[in-house]
Design a protein around this motif. Structure first.
Motif, PDB file in Angstrom:
ATOM      1  N   PHE A 176       0.838  -1.108  -0.042  1.00 31.28           N
ATOM      2  CA  PHE A 176       0.129  -0.009   0.025  1.00 31.28           C
ATOM      3  C   PHE A 176       0.846   1.247  -0.087  1.00 31.28           C
ATOM      4  CE2 PHE A 176      -2.114   3.439   2.183  1.00 31.28           C
ATOM      5  CZ  PHE A 176      -3.181   3.526   1.380  1.00 31.28           C
ATOM      6  N   TYR A 177       0.593   2.156  -0.849  1.00 31.39           N
ATOM      7  CA  TYR A 177       1.257   3.469  -0.934  1.00 31.39           C
ATOM      8  C   TYR A 177       0.272   4.460  -0.961  1.00 31.39           C
ATOM      9  CZ  TYR A 177       3.756   7.360  -2.998  1.00 31.39           C
ATOM     10  OH  TYR A 177       4.375   8.793  -3.102  1.00 31.39           O
ATOM     11  N   GLU A 178       0.649   5.865  -0.363  1.00 27.69           N
ATOM     12  CA  GLU A 178      -0.231   6.850  -0.585  1.00 27.69           C
ATOM     13  C   GLU A 178       0.797   8.143  -0.522  1.00 27.69           C
ATOM     14  OE1 GLU A 178      -4.134   8.994   1.336  1.00 27.69           O
ATOM     15  OE2 GLU A 178      -2.994   7.621   2.571  1.00 27.69           O
ATOM     16  N   GLY A 179       0.848   8.932  -1.717  1.00 28.62           N
ATOM     17  CA  GLY A 179       1.690  10.049  -1.846  1.00 28.62           C
ATOM     18  C   GLY A 179       1.634  10.413  -3.144  1.00 28.62           C
ATOM     19  N   PRO A 186      -1.278  13.194  -6.293  1.00 21.62           N
ATOM     20  CA  PRO A 186      -1.586  12.409  -5.299  1.00 21.62           C
ATOM     21  C   PRO A 186      -2.129  10.970  -5.755  1.00 21.62           C
ATOM     22  CG  PRO A 186      -2.504  14.444  -4.780  1.00 21.62           C
ATOM     23  CD  PRO A 186      -2.010  14.696  -6.231  1.00 21.62           C
ATOM     24  N   SER A 188      -2.941   6.714  -4.272  1.00 19.33           N
ATOM     25  CA  SER A 188      -3.021   5.863  -3.072  1.00 19.33           C
ATOM     26  C   SER A 188      -3.766   4.536  -3.575  1.00 19.33           C
ATOM     27  CB  SER A 188      -3.887   6.340  -1.922  1.00 19.33           C
ATOM     28  OG  SER A 188      -5.243   6.625  -2.219  1.00 19.33           O
ATOM     29  N   ASN A 190      -3.164  -0.184  -3.392  1.00 19.17           N
ATOM     30  CA  ASN A 190      -2.363  -1.049  -3.499  1.00 19.17           C
ATOM     31  C   ASN A 190      -1.363  -1.543  -4.932  1.00 19.17           C
ATOM     32  OD1 ASN A 190      -2.957  -2.117  -0.624  1.00 19.17           O
ATOM     33  ND2 ASN A 190      -4.670  -3.174  -1.830  1.00 19.17           N
ATOM     34  N   ASN A 259      -3.789  -1.611  -8.192  1.00 16.92           N
ATOM     35  CA  ASN A 259      -3.611  -0.596  -9.107  1.00 16.92           C
ATOM     36  C   ASN A 259      -3.045  -1.507 -10.402  1.00 16.92           C
ATOM     37  OD1 ASN A 259      -2.437   1.574 -10.994  1.00 16.92           O
ATOM     38  ND2 ASN A 259      -2.972   2.874  -9.367  1.00 16.92           N
TER      39      ASN A 259
END
Length: 323
Positions: A176-179, A186, A188, A190, A259
Motif C-alpha cells: 500500500f502506498y499513498e503519496g 496524489p 493511493s 495497493n 492498481n
C-alpha cells in the motif's frame, strides 16, 4: 552380519514438499478454473521473454563459458570427446556449459540476489536479521528499509494465475502506498511491488509486463489439491485426476483491489548500500503481455514452407524437395 543398504526400504520425507507441483519443463501445474485435469501453465517470466532482445544476454553467457573453460580446462577435455549432434551427448555438453558458467562466477549474482530477497523478507515481516549477516548485506538492508519505508506491505510472495494467458507466477509484494504518483499528483492504493538486485538498465519493458501480468492475476491456493511435488510417481498420478468445477472454484480468489496502471520496482543492486524505487507503467506492460500471447500463438503456425514440386516437360517426371 553385513547390512545391504539396497534392501532397506526408502522412507518418504517426513515433510513432503507441498509447493506448486511442476511438469518436466518446470511449468506450474494448475487445476483450471472450470475444473478438469491439472494443466501446465507458463511461468510469468518465461511467458514475456519473447518480447526481450536477448543478444546481450547470449553474448554474456558465451563470454562466461570461455572464461569458465580457462579456469577449469578439464571441462574442455570432456567436451572434446562428445558429439554435439548426438542426443545423449547434447545433454552432457549442456551440463558442461553450466559448469563452465558457474566456474566463471556467472551464477554468483543470481545466488546473491536470492539471498537479498530472503533478507528483505525478514525486514518486511518485522523479524530480526540473521546474526551471520555481513556488513555489506547489512548496508543493503538498511538502504532497503529506508527506500521502502513509504510502502506498507499487504502480502508477501503470493502465487497467482492469469487464466486468459495460461500463466502462473509469484509476485514479491503487494504494498500500500499513498503519496505523489508518477506524474506528481496524489495517488493511493495497493501496488504490485517487485525487487530487482541486478541492473535495471535493460529489461524495462519486461519488468513492466511482468508486474502488469501479476496485477491481473487471481490468487491460487494449490494446497487445495495437495501432492508431494518431489514425488514424481505421486505427481504423475495426481496429473490424471479430474477435478470438478466446484473443487477448482475453491482454489481461486480475487486479489485485493490493486492498481493496474502502475506498479513499483524496488532496485537493490547487491553490495552497493543503495536502493531506489521506480514506477512501472502497467498499461505498456499489459499491451506487451498481449503481444507476447500473439507471438506465442503465431509460433504454432504451420505451412510457412511447402515442398517444391517441378514438372519436367521432356520426361514427364515430377520431382519434389522436402524442406
Amino acid at each position: 552380519m553385513s547390512l545391504n543398504l539396497m534392501e532397506i526400504p526408502q522412507q518418504k520425507p517426513l515433510h513432503p514438499n507441498l509447493s506448486v507441483p511442476r511438469d518436466g519443463w518446470g511449468r506450474p501445474l494448475i487445476v483450471p478454473e472450470g475444473g478438469g485435469k491439472p494443466k501446465g501453465h507458463t511461468r510469468t517470466t518465461t511467458f514475456i521473454d519473447c518480447i526481450e532482445d536477448k543478444s546481450s544476454l547470449v553474448d554474456w553467457k558465451t563470454r562466461n563459458v570461455l572464461v569458465g573453460m580457462t579456469k577449469r580446462p578439464g571441462l574442455a577435455d570432456k567436451a572434446r570427446k562428445l558429439d554435439p549432434e548426438d542426443a545423449a551427448d547434447k545433454k552432457k555438453l549442456n551440463a558442461l556449459v553450466e559448469q563452465a558458467e558457474d566456474a566463471a562466477g556467472a551464477n554468483d549474482k543470481s545466488r546473491k540476489g536470492t539471498y537479498l530477497h530472503d533478507l528483505s523478507e525478514y525486514v518486511d515481516r518485522g523479524d530480526p536479521l540473521p546474526k551471520t549477516i555481513s556488513a555489506a548485506d547489512l548496508d543493503d538492508m538498511a538502504a532497503y528499509m529506508m527506500a521502502t519505508s513509504v510502502l506498507k506491505v499487504v502480502a508477501i510472495e503470493q502465487f497467482v494465475v492469469v487464466p486468459e494467458l495460461s500463466v502462473g507466477g509469484t509476485f514479491d509484494r503487494l504494498s500500500f502506498y499513498e503519496g505523489p504518483g508518477p506524474d506528481g499528483k496524489p495517488i493511493s492504493g495497493n501496488f504490485i511491488t517487485d525487487t530487482k538486485t541486478g541492473s535495471v538498465e535493460y529489461g524495462k519493458l519486461k519488468m513492466a509486463s511482468q508486474l502488469a501480468v501479476y496485477s491481473r492475476g487471481k490468487l491460487y491456493d494449490h494446497k487445495r489439491f495437495p501432492v508431494d511435488a518431489d514425488d514424481k510417481k505421486a505427481v504423475a498420478a495426481w496429473k490424471k485426476q479430474d477435478f470438478t468445477a466446484e473443487q477448482a472454484a475453491q482454489a481461486y480468489s480475487p486479489l485485493p483491489p490493486v492498481n493496474q496502471e502502475w506498479g513499483i520496482i524496488v532496485h537493490l543492486p547487491a553490495g552497493t548500500g543503495v536502493c531506489n524505487l521506480y514506477w512501472a507503467d502497467l498499461s505498456i506492460g499489459w499491451a506487451l503481455a498481449n503481444l507476447a500471447l500473439t507471438i506465442r500463438k503465431a509460433r504454432s503456425t504451420k505451412g510457412a514452407l511447402k515442398p517444391f514440386v517441378s514438372h519436367t516437360a521432356t520426361s514427364g517426371v515430377e520431382t519434389s524437395t522436402d524442406v
